[in-house]
Design a protein around this motif. Structure first.
Motif, PDB file in Angstrom:
ATOM      1  N   ASP A  67       0.827  -1.207   0.000  1.00 21.27           N
ATOM      2  CA  ASP A  67       0.000   0.000   0.000  1.00 21.27           C
ATOM      3  C   ASP A  67       0.864   1.262   0.000  1.00 21.27           C
ATOM      4  O   ASP A  67       0.547   2.241  -0.686  1.00 21.27           O
ATOM      5  N   GLU A  68       1.950   1.236   0.774  1.00 18.67           N
ATOM      6  CA  GLU A  68       2.819   2.416   0.810  1.00 18.67           C
ATOM      7  C   GLU A  68       3.499   2.620  -0.537  1.00 18.67           C
ATOM      8  O   GLU A  68       3.669   3.756  -0.998  1.00 18.67           O
TER       9      GLU A  68
ATOM     10  N   LYS B  39       2.190   1.881  -3.403  1.00 16.11           N
ATOM     11  CA  LYS B  39       1.160   2.464  -4.273  1.00 16.11           C
ATOM     12  C   LYS B  39       1.028   3.965  -4.036  1.00 16.11           C
ATOM     13  O   LYS B  39       0.914   4.753  -4.977  1.00 16.11           O
ATOM     14  N   LEU B  40       1.032   4.367  -2.754  1.00 14.58           N
ATOM     15  CA  LEU B  40       0.908   5.789  -2.436  1.00 14.58           C
ATOM     16  C   LEU B  40       2.103   6.574  -2.969  1.00 14.58           C
ATOM     17  O   LEU B  40       1.950   7.675  -3.508  1.00 14.58           O
TER      18      LEU B  40
ATOM     19  N   THR C 138      -1.632  12.639   0.294  1.00 19.29           N
ATOM     20  CA  THR C 138      -2.017  11.319  -0.217  1.00 19.29           C
ATOM     21  C   THR C 138      -2.215  10.337   0.930  1.00 19.29           C
ATOM     22  O   THR C 138      -3.193   9.582   0.975  1.00 19.29           O
ATOM     23  N   ILE C 139      -1.277  10.339   1.882  1.00 19.22           N
ATOM     24  CA  ILE C 139      -1.374   9.461   3.052  1.00 19.22           C
ATOM     25  C   ILE C 139      -2.642   9.780   3.844  1.00 19.22           C
ATOM     26  O   ILE C 139      -3.353   8.895   4.309  1.00 19.22           O
TER      27      ILE C 139
ATOM     28  N   GLU D 222      -5.528  11.130   2.884  1.00 16.26           N
ATOM     29  CA  GLU D 222      -6.768  10.678   2.243  1.00 16.26           C
ATOM     30  C   GLU D 222      -6.922   9.167   2.366  1.00 16.26           C
ATOM     31  O   GLU D 222      -8.021   8.660   2.597  1.00 16.26           O
ATOM     32  N   GLU D 223      -5.821   8.444   2.196  1.00  8.69           N
ATOM     33  CA  GLU D 223      -5.876   6.987   2.325  1.00  8.69           C
ATOM     34  C   GLU D 223      -6.270   6.586   3.743  1.00  8.69           C
ATOM     35  O   GLU D 223      -7.087   5.677   3.943  1.00  8.69           O
TER      36      GLU D 223
ATOM     37  N   GLN E 286     -10.024   7.092   4.343  1.00  4.34           N
ATOM     38  CA  GLN E 286     -10.834   6.048   3.710  1.00  4.34           C
ATOM     39  C   GLN E 286     -10.806   4.760   4.512  1.00  4.34           C
ATOM     40  O   GLN E 286     -11.808   4.073   4.667  1.00  4.34           O
ATOM     41  N   LYS E 287      -9.637   4.421   5.038  1.00  4.66           N
ATOM     42  CA  LYS E 287      -9.482   3.160   5.772  1.00  4.66           C
ATOM     43  C   LYS E 287      -9.781   3.305   7.260  1.00  4.66           C
ATOM     44  O   LYS E 287      -9.768   2.316   7.986  1.00  4.66           O
TER      45      LYS E 287
ATOM     46  N   THR F  87       2.386   5.633   9.833  1.00  5.88           N
ATOM     47  CA  THR F  87       1.094   5.258   9.269  1.00  5.88           C
ATOM     48  C   THR F  87       0.524   4.018   9.943  1.00  5.88           C
ATOM     49  O   THR F  87       1.266   3.204  10.493  1.00  5.88           O
ATOM     50  N   ASN F  88      -0.814   3.888   9.872  1.00  7.09           N
ATOM     51  CA  ASN F  88      -1.506   2.697  10.380  1.00  7.09           C
ATOM     52  C   ASN F  88      -0.993   2.302  11.762  1.00  7.09           C
ATOM     53  O   ASN F  88      -0.509   1.196  11.977  1.00  7.09           O
TER      54      ASN F  88
END
Length: 457
Positions: free
Chosen positions: A127-128, A130-131, A311-312, A314-315, A318-319, A381-382
């Motif tokens: 995922d990272e 992709k971002l 970008t991070i 917005e992702e 969403q999650k 992140t996450n």
């Protein structure tokens, strides 16, 4: 580590059993009783991993897996096929359909959670990537960063084993996948391994479990091999060795008697993870214009942060994930630059070492940035609020506890940092607000003694 798991199985008792096991470890669980519903839920919820039964009505697990892997939206989601213990053919067919791994019935909780954690880690890295691909395209590059990750892996693998029959079996399987196998007898000096470049190590613990685990630890301790994954081959009844191996940093295990398809699945997973990690650490220098890299510290610069943080953000919205942002500032840095005989060259040495220590304390899928001057930012992140504070304290101690080497007398100086810690709010928050709140926490740390972490209440 928690995450979102989709379980697809047509039998209600199986669904409920897996759901209960996963929820007991705080995973978010979605369920579907057939392949069509499973595909629909996968697209709506974008889980971190899918547990997929082989035998189902309408469309079976193989067809479901193939459809998920052929769809660009869901192709990156790891899939674990749930098969009967005796169905070797199902395992081969599942891997050929794109499955990432498999577990056998009756499901063992220990093996289940090892598989789930390992593959969710892969998903986070994917995922990272992709971002960062999206961010790279915003700077005028083409979206080819992930394309290289799907190419066939032709890797060099070390096997430490003295079972001639097993060596022959493993060699044939790995070479059929395009890999090169280098065999080491456990009696050979371990230092000889350092003469080779390799991407993965397989160690047979049946030869002598204590010795095998010790060798694995020594390989992990080699300066240039720290990130090379290690698989141990272990007797299927010896959970003590499996657990001990995982505790000391072994990446995965394969059960003996050896199922070669299981070994191939684990090998593919770990080699892919290593390639993702290498791309996140080094690929930026080859793939992204130097205008977004700080040339002194080799971290990302402010310009990249301003683009990629959005970008991070917005992702994560969403999650419904959490982002923690740390603002890190070197205490009393002006005194280093202004000291007679030192100047900016010694200041640069300090900046580079502080940057390196920050990188050592964050994950490959986190973002480390030189924000300007002696200020750095780490975007985690996450994660959770608690983990953010733990990482901030780890960075502070990593820098404060060991003097930084410099090229003039006294050849080493004590350096400390102050850190402001802020967490993303899902309602009405923005990247700019998050940075400002972190900066406010940094100010509190600076004005209340320095060399400390201050977090949002």
């Amino acid at each position: 580590m928690t995450g979102k798991v989709l379980v697809i199985d047509d039998l209600e008792p199986n669904l409920r059993l897996l759901e209960a096991k996963l929820k007991s470890e705080y995973y978010t669980v979605y369920t579907a009783t057939n392949g069509y519903d499973g595909i629909k839920i996968a697209k709506e919820k974008m889980p971190d991993i899918i547990l997929l039964d082989v035998m189902m009505p309408q469309i079976d697990g193989f067809t479901t897996c193939k459809k998920l892997k052929e769809d660009e939206q869901t192709a990156g989601i790891p899939i674990v096929m749930v098969t009967a213990l005796t169905e070797q053919e199902d395992r081969v067919k599942g891997l050929n359909c794109g499955a990432d791994d498999f577990i056998t019935k009756p499901i063992d909780e220990f093996h289940l959670f090892v598989r789930v954690r390992s593959l969710i880690r892969i998903k986070e890295l994917f995922d990272e990537l992709k971002l960062r691909d999206i961010t790279y395209s915003n700077f005028g590059g083409s979206k080819n960063f992930l394309k290289s990750q799907t190419e066939k892996l032709n890797s060099k693998i070390i096997l430490i084993d003295d079972d001639v029959f097993e060596i022959k079996k493993i060699k044939a399987a790995l070479e059929s996948e395009g890999h090169t196998l280098i065999v080491f007898n456990p009696d050979q000096p371990l230092e000889k391994i350092q003469e080779h470049d390799f991407d993965l190590v397989i160690v047979n613990t049946l030869l002598d479990e204590e010795r095998a685990l010790r060798m694995s630890v020594e390989i992990k301790g080699m300066t240039n091999k720290k990130r090379v994954p290690i698989i141990i081959l272990v007797d299927e009844s010896d959970k003590k060795v499996m657990l001990k191996g995982l505790q000391i940093g072994i990446d995965d295990y394969v059960l003996e008697p050896l199922d070669i398809n299981e070994l191939l699945a684990r090998t593919r997973t770990l080699l892919r993870r290593k390639k993702y990690q290498d791309s996140l650490r080094h690929g930026i220098e080859d793939s992204i214009n130097a205008s977004v890299i700080d040339q002194l510290t080799k971290l990302y610069n402010r310009r990249y942060l301003e683009t990629h943080l959005g970008t991070i953000f917005e992702e994560a919205k969403q999650k419904k994930d959490r982002i923690v942002l740390l603002t890190i500032d070197i205490d009393n840095f002006k005194k280093i630059n202004d000291r007679p005989g030192w100047g900016h060259s010694i200041g640069d040495e300090v900046l580079k070492e502080v940057a390196d220590r920050i990188k050592q304390c964050v994950r490959d899928n986190d973002l480390a940035v030189r924000h300007g001057g002696e200020e750095f930012i780490a975007v985690l992140t996450n994660t959770t609020v608690e983990n953010g504070t733990i990482v901030a304290e780890r960075i502070r101690k990593k820098i404060a506890d060991t003097p930084i080497k410099i090229s003039v007398e006294p050849y080493g100086i004590d350096v400390t940092v102050s850190i402001g810690d802020a967490v993303m709010r899902h309602e009405g928050d923005s990247p700019e607000d998050l940075i400002n709140r972190s900066d406010e926490m940094l100010y509190k740390a600076k004005t209340t003694g320095k060399n400390k972490v201050v977090s949002e209440e």
